[in-house]
Design an enzyme around this catalytic site. Structure first.
Site, PDB file in Angstrom:
ATOM      1  N   ASN A   1     -96.434  74.141  12.850  1.00  0.00           N
ATOM      2  CA  ASN A   1     -96.316  72.210  11.592  1.00  0.00           C
ATOM      3  C   ASN A   1     -97.388  72.043  11.041  1.00  0.00           C
ATOM      4  OD1 ASN A   1     -93.907  70.530  11.318  1.00  0.00           O
ATOM      5  ND2 ASN A   1     -92.554  72.021  12.445  1.00  0.00           N
TER       6      ASN A   1
ATOM      7  N   LYS B   1     -90.582  77.962  16.159  1.00  0.00           N
ATOM      8  CA  LYS B   1     -91.913  77.837  14.976  1.00  0.00           C
ATOM      9  C   LYS B   1     -92.583  76.299  16.368  1.00  0.00           C
ATOM     10  CE  LYS B   1     -92.884  75.170  10.339  1.00  0.00           C
ATOM     11  NZ  LYS B   1     -92.595  74.813   9.371  1.00  0.00           N
TER      12      LYS B   1
ATOM     13  N   ASN C   1     -92.204  64.332  14.412  1.00  0.00           N
ATOM     14  CA  ASN C   1     -91.725  63.342  14.241  1.00  0.00           C
ATOM     15  C   ASN C   1     -90.409  62.992  14.783  1.00  0.00           C
ATOM     16  OD1 ASN C   1     -93.396  62.600  12.118  1.00  0.00           O
ATOM     17  ND2 ASN C   1     -92.713  64.100  10.746  1.00  0.00           N
ATOM     18  N   THR C   2     -90.052  64.035  16.235  1.00  0.00           N
ATOM     19  CA  THR C   2     -88.900  63.669  16.568  1.00  0.00           C
ATOM     20  C   THR C   2     -89.484  63.437  18.013  1.00  0.00           C
ATOM     21  OG1 THR C   2     -87.572  64.558  15.395  1.00  0.00           O
ATOM     22  CG2 THR C   2     -86.098  64.520  17.717  1.00  0.00           C
TER      23      THR C   2
ATOM     24  N   ASN D   1     -95.891  63.490   6.196  1.00  0.00           N
ATOM     25  CA  ASN D   1     -94.615  62.787   5.827  1.00  0.00           C
ATOM     26  C   ASN D   1     -93.848  62.624   7.995  1.00  0.00           C
ATOM     27  OD1 ASN D   1     -92.073  65.085   8.239  1.00  0.00           O
ATOM     28  ND2 ASN D   1     -93.883  66.513   7.397  1.00  0.00           N
TER      29      ASN D   1
ATOM     30  N   PHE E   1     -86.895  64.756  10.297  1.00  0.00           N
ATOM     31  CA  PHE E   1     -85.079  65.665  10.515  1.00  0.00           C
ATOM     32  C   PHE E   1     -84.394  64.935   9.833  1.00  0.00           C
ATOM     33  CE2 PHE E   1     -85.927  68.474  14.586  1.00  0.00           C
ATOM     34  CZ  PHE E   1     -87.518  68.702  13.652  1.00  0.00           C
TER      35      PHE E   1
ATOM     36  N   SER F   1     -91.655  69.474  15.127  1.00  0.00           N
ATOM     37  CA  SER F   1     -91.711  68.853  14.325  1.00  0.00           C
ATOM     38  C   SER F   1     -92.292  67.313  15.575  1.00  0.00           C
ATOM     39  CB  SER F   1     -90.538  68.190  13.661  1.00  0.00           C
ATOM     40  OG  SER F   1     -91.045  66.451  13.402  1.00  0.00           O
TER      41      SER F   1
HETATM   42  C1  FMN Z   1     -92.380  66.726   3.489  1.00  0.00           C
HETATM   43  C2  FMN Z   1     -92.526  67.885   4.775  1.00  0.00           C
HETATM   44  C3  FMN Z   1     -91.438  68.254   5.404  1.00  0.00           C
HETATM   45  C4  FMN Z   1     -90.552  68.919   6.292  1.00  0.00           C
HETATM   46  N1  FMN Z   1     -89.989  69.337   7.088  1.00  0.00           N
HETATM   47  C5  FMN Z   1     -89.950  70.281   7.487  1.00  0.00           C
HETATM   48  C6  FMN Z   1     -88.776  70.557   8.533  1.00  0.00           C
HETATM   49  O1  FMN Z   1     -87.771  70.205   8.400  1.00  0.00           O
HETATM   50  N2  FMN Z   1     -88.711  71.998   9.547  1.00  0.00           N
HETATM   51  C7  FMN Z   1     -90.076  72.526   9.751  1.00  0.00           C
HETATM   52  O2  FMN Z   1     -89.965  73.584  10.517  1.00  0.00           O
HETATM   53  N3  FMN Z   1     -90.905  72.330   8.647  1.00  0.00           N
HETATM   54  C8  FMN Z   1     -90.995  71.410   8.064  1.00  0.00           C
HETATM   55  N4  FMN Z   1     -92.619  71.007   7.475  1.00  0.00           N
HETATM   56  C9  FMN Z   1     -93.712  71.980   7.720  1.00  0.00           C
HETATM   57  C10 FMN Z   1     -93.984  72.918   7.182  1.00  0.00           C
HETATM   58  O3  FMN Z   1     -92.738  73.740   7.280  1.00  0.00           O
HETATM   59  C11 FMN Z   1     -95.027  73.732   7.486  1.00  0.00           C
HETATM   60  O4  FMN Z   1     -95.242  73.893   8.742  1.00  0.00           O
HETATM   61  C12 FMN Z   1     -96.105  72.891   6.675  1.00  0.00           C
HETATM   62  O5  FMN Z   1     -95.865  71.186   6.203  1.00  0.00           O
HETATM   63  C13 FMN Z   1     -98.156  72.807   7.251  1.00  0.00           C
HETATM   64  O6  FMN Z   1     -97.854  73.951   5.940  1.00  0.00           O
HETATM   65  P1  FMN Z   1     -98.279  73.279   4.875  1.00  0.00           P
HETATM   66  O7  FMN Z   1     -99.404  73.543   4.859  1.00  0.00           O
HETATM   67  O8  FMN Z   1     -98.650  74.873   3.542  1.00  0.00           O
HETATM   68  O9  FMN Z   1     -97.276  72.483   4.345  1.00  0.00           O
HETATM   69  C14 FMN Z   1     -92.459  69.801   7.146  1.00  0.00           C
HETATM   70  C15 FMN Z   1     -93.563  69.625   6.054  1.00  0.00           C
HETATM   71  C16 FMN Z   1     -93.621  68.561   5.127  1.00  0.00           C
HETATM   72  C17 FMN Z   1     -94.600  68.369   4.224  1.00  0.00           C
END
Ligand code: FMN
Length: 364
Positions: free
Chosen positions: A251, A222, A177-178, A109, A113, A175
């Site tokens: 993350n 985080k 992406n910012t 992704n 944000f 993140s």
């Molecule tokens: C589509 C998507 C959007 C995400 N948006 C956020 C976010 O807004 N804030 C955040 O702290 N982490 C965000 N994450 C990260 C997840 O909270 C997590 O840290 C990361 O995906 C690793 O866990 P997973 O392998 O179980 O997905 C996002 C992940 C995905 C896939």
């Protein structure tokens, strides 16, 4: 009630982002149902002063706007985290910006944000509190607007706004992406950020009389997982100095491990899911050692099943969270994860989850 197995072929007909929106609408309508089976007592755990019925939570990003916290808790998660919310609304990056890596059980992704901002988020969490929604633990995850220069100021605004409406608070500084966001993980910047945010929390709670017993919601940073040992050491030192309550690790990753099979693998953004499992676990283990087990860690990244959850806990996580696994296996997965985690704990002779935390680093 509709099972995810039934819904998935329908959902995958749409772009990942539309499918996600439909899933949220389905959850709002109560289509996902509830899991009424009480949790196995071996899974109950107390972390940062909160009593979790089980250690498996929903990671941030699934419910960015706090639209479905209670629907997720009803499915059997031990806690749920809503966000990241930014102070002002912002659209995020141009679409397409979300990709399913089917062959790899991964997700990329670069949402950046996308957020409705604090106003609608707060309206929902306030309404939830007014309704007396007491069931389950709810975390609020905040971030900064893309164009804000003084990032720490945005985090302080967010934390102050949500402090009285969540069981725990999260500053998401990881993140990818910012632009510039992850530099907030550097030693000096992190110290400044956490000091200001902890002060904002204290100020927000004080009018309600902390000494009179009002609960101060624990604060997590985080971070990770794209950290080397030096960066982990720096974060650990700052965490210990500032007395932040916990760390979430981590993350998505900007790494692309070799061997990814999906055609979407070269897309820019943060990778999550199965290709992240080992990297996230390494980071959890190193951070656990760096803080000497003194600061609780929420393990997040590539937890796809009960064995992954158990291994993250053994590496040093007191709790775990997942997002990408939901994309591939649906929210019902939590039931199997809890069952398998309990079986692992029993097989290795643990009486409670807490006894297994960091077991990999202790002499048996
Ligand atoms: C589509 C998507 C959007 C995400 N948006 C956020 C976010 O807004 N804030 C955040 O702290 N982490 C965000 N994450 C990260 C997840 O909270 C997590 O840290 C990361 O995906 C690793 O866990 P997973 O392998 O179980 O997905 C996002 C992940 C995905 C896939």
């Amino acid at each position: 009630m509709i099972s995810y197995k039934t819904a998935r072929p329908f959902l995958t007909m749409f772009s990942p982002e539309t499918a996600h929106r439909l899933a949220i609408i389905g959850l709002k309508l109560g289509l996902a149902g509830r899991n009424r089976t009480p949790d196995d007592p071996i899974l109950a755990t107390r972390v940062v002063g909160l009593d979790f019925p089980n250690p498996v939570g929903v990671a941030a990003g699934f419910d960015k706007g706090a639209e479905v916290p209670d629907a997720m808790l009803a499915l059997g998660f031990g806690f749920t985290e809503a966000g990241t919310v930014t102070p002002k609304p912002q659209p995020g990056n141009p679409k397409p910006r979300l990709f399913r890596l089917e062959e790899d059980e991964g997700v990329i992704n670069r949402l950046g944000f996308n957020s409705g901002g604090l106003e609608p988020y707060l309206a929902r969490v306030k309404a939830r509190k007014a309704r007396g929604a007491k069931k389950g633990i709810f975390g609020a995850n905040v971030g900064k607007n893309r164009d804000t220069q003084d990032g720490a100021a945005d985090y302080a605004i967010g934390i102050a706004a949500v402090a009285n409406y969540a069981d725990y608070l999260v500053c998401n500084i990881s993140s990818p992406n910012t632009p510039g966001l992850r530099s907030l993980q550097g030693r000096e910047q992190l110290k400044d950020l956490l000091t200001r945010v902890l002060a904002a929390r204290a100020k927000a709670i004080a009018p309600h009389g902390t000494e009179g017993g009002a609960k101060v919601p624990p604060l997590f940073a985080k971070v990770g997982p794209d950290l080397d040992l030096l960066a982990i050491e720096d974060i650990a030192q700052v965490a210990l100095e500032t007395k932040v309550d916990g760390l979430i690790i981590g993350n998505t990753t900007i790494d692309r491990p070799t061997g990814l099979k999906s055609p979407e693998a070269p897309e820019a953004g943060g990778l999550s899911g199965k290709p992240l499992t080992e990297k996230a676990r390494w980071c959890i283990g190193e951070m656990y050692k760096a803080v000497g087990g003194l600061i609780p860690i929420v393990g997040c990244g590539g937890i796809m099943n009960g064995t992954d959850a158990y291994r993250a806990i053994r590496a040093g996580a007191s709790l775990v969270q997942l997002y990408s696994a939901l994309v591939f296996h649906g929210p019902e997965l939590v039931v199997a994860i809890k069952r398998d985690l309990a079986a692992h704990l029993r097989a290795d002779g643990f009486k409670h989850v807490a006894d297994a935390v960091g077991a990999d680093h202790k002499k048996q």
